[in-house]
Every structure is written in structure tokens, then in C-alpha cells.
Scaffold this active site. Structure first.
Site, short mmCIF file in Angstrom:
data_model
loop_
_atom_site.label_atom_id
_atom_site.label_comp_id
_atom_site.label_asym_id
_atom_site.label_seq_id
_atom_site.Cartn_x
_atom_site.Cartn_y
_atom_site.Cartn_z
N GLU A 1 0.81 -1.22 0.00
CA GLU A 1 0.00 0.00 0.00
C GLU A 1 0.84 1.27 0.00
OE1 GLU A 1 -2.93 2.49 -0.36
OE2 GLU A 1 -3.37 0.34 -0.27
N GLU A 2 1.97 1.27 0.71
CA GLU A 2 2.70 2.52 0.94
C GLU A 2 4.13 2.53 0.43
OE1 GLU A 2 0.69 4.56 1.73
OE2 GLU A 2 -0.80 3.73 3.08
N SER B 1 -10.05 10.79 -0.25
CA SER B 1 -8.97 10.22 0.55
C SER B 1 -8.31 11.34 1.36
CB SER B 1 -7.99 9.48 -0.35
OG SER B 1 -7.16 8.62 0.39
N ASP C 1 -14.24 -0.50 2.27
CA ASP C 1 -12.93 0.12 2.09
C ASP C 1 -11.91 -0.57 3.00
OD1 ASP C 1 -10.76 1.85 1.76
OD2 ASP C 1 -12.03 3.62 1.63
N HIS D 1 -12.04 1.49 -1.52
CA HIS D 1 -11.56 2.89 -1.58
C HIS D 1 -11.79 3.48 -2.97
CE1 HIS D 1 -9.52 6.16 0.35
NE2 HIS D 1 -8.56 6.21 -0.55
#
Length: 776
Positions: A210-211, A641, A716, A748
Site C-alpha cells: 500500500e505505501e 482520501s 474500504d 476505496h
């Protein structure tokens, strides 16, 4: 003999993937866009090819192309230089089973930002150039060029992260949390243990996907002899009970989600043979500096990147929990022993390390490396360990962030940033990269020679670009766009000269967007001063055809958070034009904290999210109110977001400044978001809770007095629904009116051919209800 890519193209120019059409006539009837048409097929952006690759023997150029009747479904196409024609090599509808993907694959696709795509989303050539490995509907297929297609797997579980080994002898994938390997065409078998529900082999952990921009969890050596495999233990990661509320029922998932301030997964790395034998554990805790690492828990770090280098060794990038240092570990693949080659430190005391893929190990033992050490992201060439003759200036030798003196030389420099290393021609000593040297608003392909360090721009001004390159650095595949031209893809030689269009995507008579060209409004770009009164902030404005004396409402789009740059000269699609066709001014502004402007521009977010962004966006609103064609009482905010979070923070800070706000999938408390992203900017909440309290959108929620529309997908897994449910509760308990639109079953990404227009029609019905309408 391998045919050089550039020579192949010069010998046989490519025809267009789609047939060329006659140029459009001068007279085009104006047609206003509807949200239904914006999200329908064929895409108004035209064809959008993905993942262009050259076959190993040089005969085929292949790519994924979306369908005219289904913009989100991709098939595999190839150009055969012998026949001189494009053909569909694999039809996703003909060989696909239609089987529903596993929950793991669905979530993995969401984190790769391809959750909306269907059909073939990736593929890999076999080493002999006679076939292609194609994942489709959770199974694997081997498609040969003679039309024969062999199904390699047929299971209810999805085969995650499929790959062919470097030389093409083996196929590997993850199934049921184990790594499976088999010779191509033979049965695969697991080479790792089945160890329970909290152990995963061969998968990147959640925050890596994800990051950290790392989707891989295993890596083949160049000779197929060894595999480095990640082992992830999620036992200590907290569980978020995610209720995926759907239209006809609810599925409950216990998702391992490491919120800020909590324990991350324990990540280990093992090296083994293709059959799982001769397994050794990599020492990932070697020589940890206690100043930056956790003495009590040496496993509290991030496995950032893993690479096999030409010298046969494995190299691992290890990042500390605070994300202020990154160690490059050199690993012996037979013993697992490691030592630190060099350490990269954050460019400033109050800053962090931005992880990138802008590096390459070279055959001579040196390394091309990206660093922000001088305040901007630039390329450096690091010599092999123990070779201290690459830097001549004595003063530079004292500023190497813990490196051996004199082991680095800077290849690019200036008040601009390199955003991507595209490729390297090692024989010529040339690196190719994307950067904004000529304009903050344009990304261009450049080259730089290792010996001369002279930077040359290879793409024309007026466009913004992305690009890829073949592994030998002999030819470029460039995609360009502008505000008036959808994406075009072409092949170019190493000097940037166009050799052939892959997808010209010309706005001719047959282009899907042509009926709307007459009403296409030009974008205006400019700058205003930030709240500090010194820093230039770039904005984009698109205004409808205005009548004298009338004032128009503003649809103020923002993201505002760290990372994405919103304002560019590239094609942004038809959505903005649909908003303008409805009589609104589209406005967007990049505040301090966004990417590609250097360390000093991003740094104000350090331990202070929800602060400087609010201040800078306020200056945007104040600027709009000075314009005689803007209705100062009709400026509506929209963000998703981080942008959804910012809508809330802006409405709380300045009641009455904005006429209304639309907050999509907002983070409302940063303690609810994940470790790697949140702590990079905000630190550990256990050590600085006051920063988290100030950044939260919950304490001042009842101060919002302007109309609010809250939107969230009810499944989400990124910004979990608890962010909105807590806000909803606080507003209800405070008797604060608001409106909301929730989407059962959506994550999301709330999008689709019917859902997207529903959402956008809902937004504009909300604005109309509150009088934020065009004067016409």
C-alpha cells in the site's frame, strides 16, 4: 542473434494499432458532456495501451490494449515484424473462466491501483520468445504464438504474484500463503511450509504493497539457481474487523491492519534453491545503529527493496521504523551473512526518506542511485565499495551521510527533481530519466552521460511524459499528453527521435472525444503565493465560456496531501470538461507538501498534517474571490482520501469561506491509518500524541457550519469505514446537519460505468440543492 530494438523499428516501421482516420473537419457540432458518457465505453481518452514489451528475440512488440466496448477490459496484442501487422495474441474473453477472484487477489489489486481492470492486467514473455505467461481470472495460462494455449493451473484459489524465472525454466506463484515452483509445463509444488493463518511466504506485507511501492515478495537470481523469499509473520499485527457491507448481505473480514503506533508484521528473508533446498536465513539485523533502530526489538524495521546484482550477490534496502535512515545491505546468497555497504540518511533533520525505484546495479560493480541529499531528487553514481576516486571536491567527501569518503559523484543537479530512472545504456555510459528541469508542470525524458554530466531533454515542450525503455537502453517507449491531447504512445531512438507511433490517438473524426471538442475549454495556469508569502504555488483553472457581467461558481478540486502532484499540463480526461460544461469553473492548486518540488517544499508537513495545506488552500480560495467572474459565495470543495480529509479540515478552519464541501473516503483520525504512511510524516503517536490530536478531523467536527456531503465505500480496506462512522456519530451527537452517500460493497475506489455517474450526479444534485449553481 538478438536484434537491436532500434534497428528492428528502423527496418520495419509500425503501423498504427488502430487504422488511421481522416482528419476531422473544421466544423464540429458542440455537444455537452454528461457524467454517464464520461464513464461509458469507448473511453473518451481513446485507447490506453499498457505494459509494452519486446519479445526476447525482437520479433514482437506486445502490449495490453483496452476494448472499445469495455474500456476496463484488456487483451494482449502484438506487432509481428515479419507480417507487418497487429494481431490480438490473447483474447481475455475467450480463454477466461470468469471465476471470481480470491479476496487476497482483490485486495492486492486494490493496492496496486488496478482493481477496476478486467481481463489481462499483466503478462511475461518466456525466455525463448515462443510464448507468454498470462494470469487471468485467478489462474495461469501459457499462450504460444502459434495459437496453442495451455492452462497451467485450475484451482479455486488465486495464483498470486506469478512469475517466470530469470532464464525461463521455472514458473512460480503464491497459493494459500505458500510459494509454489515448477518447471514450465510441469506440475508446481510448494517449496515453503504451510505454517498457519498468520504466516505468509512470497507475499509483500500490507504496508509494503500500500505505501512502499513494493508488490513483490520473492526474487529469482539471474541464473535461476536461487530464490530470495520473504516470510511474513502477522501474529502481532492488530486486527481490524472490516465489514464489507454489500447490497444483499455483509461479509466480515478480520484484516491484519497495522495502525499508526502499533506493531508491524515481522518480516524475514530466506534464500533457497528452486526446490526449497539449501535454505539460509538472511541476516537483516546486521550492524543496526542503536541511534536509529529499536534496541529492544531488532525486527522493528522495513524491508524496503530486494535486488540481485550482476556480481551475483543479493542487495537489501533496510529502512528504520522512523524512516530517517536506509541501509544498503550486501548479502552472501549461500550463507545469508550481510554487511552494510552504505547508509542513506534523510536530507534534513526534520524530514524523511522517500522510497524510490530510481536505482540500478551496473555490470562494473557500481550503482546508479537517487537521493535528495542536496535538497532535490537527483541521480548519483556510486563506485564499488573501496573505490574512493569518484569525487574530486574535498568538501563533498564530508557530506556523504555515513558513506565512505569519495564514493559518490553527482550526475544531475539544480533546483528541479528527477522523478524516474527510465533506463541505462551501460555500453555508452548514459542514463535516461524523467524530470521537471524545464517546467514544474511538465515531466520530460532526459539523458545524462556518466562522464560529462550534461543533461539533454529528449521530448518536446508543451507535453508531460512517461516512458519505459528496453533493458539495454537502446530505444524508448514514450507516452505524452497535453491538456488538449489525450495520451499518445510512440517508439523513439535514444536521442528521442520518433520512429513510429504505437498509438497516435489523434483527435480525428473517429475519435470518441471529437463530438465534444467544440466545447472543450482551455486550461489556464498560473501561480499565487503560499501562506508564507514567499513560495510560489501552481494552479490550474478551466472556465466555461462566460458572459460579461456574470459570476460563476467554482468546483475546487484538491488532494493536498504528500505525494501526488495534481497540477500538470497533461491530459486529465473528460470529467473536468463535464464539470465545466455544467457551468462551473474547475480549479485546483498544489500546496506545500506535494511532490516534485524538493525537500523544502515538502518539509512543512513534518509532524503537522492538516496545517500548512489548509493555509495554502485558503490562499487559493482568497485568490478566487478577487476575480470578477467568480461568485465568491459559490466556491465548493471536493476531495477524496487525503483530499476528503482536507475538505473537513478546511471547513473546520474557515466556516463560511467555502459554500459547501464534498468529503470522499476521508481519514478522520490518523491513529486509524497505517504505520508506514502515517509515521513517515507524523511520527509515532505514542511519542507525539499532541501532533495527532491537532491533525485529527474529529475534535472540531461540530464547528463545520457549511453544507457537507460525506461519501464512503462500505468495504474500504485502505481508509477503513470506521473513519467515517466516527465522524458520523460525532456530527449526529452534536446535532450538526450533513448529508451522506454510502456505497455498499465498494472499496476505496468507488467507480464503475454506472456507479461513477451516480456519484457525480449525487454531488451536483447536492450543490444545486444548496444554491451553488451556474448563472445560466
Amino acid at each position: 542473434m538478438r536484434i537491436a530494438f532500434a534497428a528492428l523499428l528502423l527496418a520495419a516501421p509500425l503501423p498504427l494499432l488502430a487504422q488511421e482516420a481522416e482528419p476531422m473537419t473544421d466544423q464540429v457540432q458542440s455537444t455537452d458532456l454528461t457524467f454517464e458518457r464520461v464513464f461509458a465505453s469507448p473511453s473518451l481518452d481513446g485507447a490506453s495501451p499498457r505494459q509494452a514489451k519486446l519479445s526476447p528475440d525482437g520479433r514482437y512488440l506486445t502490449l495490453l490494449r483496452n476494448r472499445d466496448d469495455d474500456r476496463e477490459r484488456y487483451d494482449l496484442w502484438g506487432y509481428d515484424r515479419e507480417s507487418g501487422s497487429w494481431t490480438m495474441l490473447v483474447d481475455s474473453e475467450k480463454i477466461g473462466s470468469g471465476r471470481e477472484l480470491s479476496e487476497d487477489e482483490k485486495m492486492q489489486r486494490e493496492r496496486a491501483r488496478v482493481g477496476n481492470l478486467k481481463g489481462i492486467i499483466s503478462y511475461q514473455w518466456t525466455a525463448d520468445g515462443k510464448g507468454v505467461l498470462v494470469p487471468l481470472d485467478g489462474d495461469l495460462y501459457l499462450a504460444k504464438l502459434d495459437g496453442e494455449i495451455t492452462r497451467l493451473t485450475d484451482t479455486e484459489e488465486s495464483e498470486l504474484n506469478p512469475a517466470l524465472s530469470s532464464k525461463g525454466k521455472y514458473v512460480s506463484f503464491v497459493r494459500d500463503r505458500q510459494l509454489w515452483v515448477g518447471e514450465v509445463g510441469a506440475e508446481a509444488a510448494p517449496i515453503t511450509l504451510k505454517e498457519g493463518d498468520t504466516i505468509r511466504w512470497g507475499e509483500a506485507e500490507f504496508v509494503a504493497q500500500e505505501e512502499m511501492g513494493r508488490m513483490d515478495g520473492y526474487w529469482w537470481s539471474a541464473d535461476d539457481a536461487r530464490i530470495a523469499v520473504q516470510r511474513t509473520d502477522e501474529a502481532r499485527v492488530g486486527i481490524v474487523t472490516r465489514a464489507a457491507i454489500g447490497a444483499t448481505g455483509t461479509e466480515v473480514f478480520d484484516q491484519r491492519y497495522p495502525v499508526a503506533g502499533s506493531d508491524n508484521a515481522v518480516v524475514e528473508l530466506f534464500i533457497m534453491d528452486p526446490d526449497g533446498d539449501r535454505r539460509v536465513k538472511v541476516d537483516l539485523t546486521s550492524n543496526q545503529d542503536p541511534t536509529y533502530y529499536n534496541d529492544e526489538d531488532p525486527t522493528d524495521f522495513y524491508l524496503a527493496r530486494v535486488d540481485w546484482a550482476p556480481d551475483g550477490n543479493l542487495y537489501v534496502q533496510r529502512q528504520n521504523r522512523e524512516q530517517t535512515v536506509l541501509d544498503m545491505l550486501k548479502v552472501d546468497p549461500m550463507t545469508g551473512e550481510s554487511d552494510i555497504w552504505f547508509t542513506e540518511s534523510a536530507a534534513s533533520e526534520k524530514y524523511w526518506i522517500n522510497l524510490e525505484d530510481n536505482y540500478k546495479f551496473l555490470k562494473d560493480g557500481s550503482l546508479l542511485w537517487w537521493s535528495e541529499r542536496d535538497g532535490y531528487g537527483h541521480l548519483y553514481k556510486r563506485g564499488p565499495k573501496g573505490v574512493p576516486d569518484l569525487v574530486e571536491e574535498a568538501e563533498a567527501r564530508t557530506e556523504m551521510s555515513g558513506d565512505e569518503a569519495g564514493t559518490m559523484e553527482q550526475l544531475t543537479s539544480g533546483d528541479w527533481s528527477v522523478s524516474q530512472l527510465i533506463g541505462v545504456n551501460q555500453h555508452e555510459g548514459v542514463a535516461y530519466f524523467l524530470g521537471n528541469r524545464d517546467s514544474v508542470l511538465e515531466q520530460h525524458v532526459h539523458s545524462v552521460r556518466f562522464d560529462r554530466k550534461n543533461v539533454n531533454r529528449l521530448t518536446p515542450r508543451g507535453f508531460t511524459n512517461s516512458a519505459t525503455m528496453d533493458k539495454d537502453g537502446q530505444a524508448l517507449l514514450i507516452t505524452q499528453s497535453s491538456h488538449t491531447q489525450p495520451q499518445q504512445t510512440y517508439l523513439a531512438d535514444p536521442k528521442g527521435n520518433r520512429l513510429a507511433w504505437v498509438e497516435e490517438n489523434a483527435l480525428d473524426a473517429d475519435h470518441p472525444y471529437t463530438p465534444y471538442l467544440a466545447s472543450h475549454r482551455p486550461a489556464q495556469f498560473g501561480t499565487i503565493k503560499a501562506a508564507d508569502g514567499e513560495t510560489d504555488l501552481y494552479y490550474k483553472m478551466i472556465a466555461p465560456e462566460m458572459k460579461e457581467g456574470r459570476k460563476y461558481p467554482v468546483f475546487y478540486y484538491h488532494y493536498s496531501g504528500p505525494g501526488p502532484q495534481v497540477v500538470t499540463r497533461g491530459w486529465d480526461g473528460a470529467l473536468q470538461q463535464a464539470v465545466v460544461d455544467a457551468g462551473y469553473i474547475w480549479f485546483e492548486l498544489d500546496n506545500r507538501g506535494s511532490a516534485n518540488r524538493g525537500v523544502a517544499f515538502e518539509q512543512p508537513l513534518y509532524r503537522a498534517m492538516g496545517g500548512v495545506e489548509v493555509d495554502d488552500q485558503r490562499e487559493g480560495a482568497r485568490y478566487l474571490k478577487t476575480l470578477d467572474f467568480v461568485d465568491p459565495d459559490k466556491i465548493a470543495l471536493y476531495g477524496w482520501s487525503y483530499g476528503g480529509y482536507m475538505t473537513l479540515k478546511q471547513m473546520q478552519a474557515d466556516p463560511g469561506l467555502y459554500a459547501a464541501g464534498i468529503s470522499g473516503a476521508p481519514v478522520t483520525k490518523w491513529e486509524l491509518y497505517d504505520t508506514h504512511y502515517t509515521e513517515r510524516f507524523m511520527g509515532d503517536p505514542r511519542e507525539g500524541p499532541e501532533a495527532y490530536e491537532k491533525a485529527s478531523a474529529i475534535p472540531n467536527a461540530t464547528k463545520m457550519t457549511d453544507p457537507l456531503l460525506l461519501i464512503h465505500g462500505m468495504a474500504d480496506d485502505n481508509v477503513v469505514f470506521e473513519n467515517s462512522s466516527e465522524l458520523i456519530s460525532v456530527l449526529q451527537e452534536g446535532n450538526v446537519p450533513f448529508e451522506m452517500m454510502l456505497y455498499p460493497g465498494y472499496t476505496h475506489r468507488v467507480a464503475g460505468p454506472n456507479i461513477s455517474p451516480h456519484m457525480w450526479n449525487t454531488i451536483f444534485a447536492f450543490l444545486e440543492k444548496h444554491g451553488i449553481t451556474s448563472p445560466e
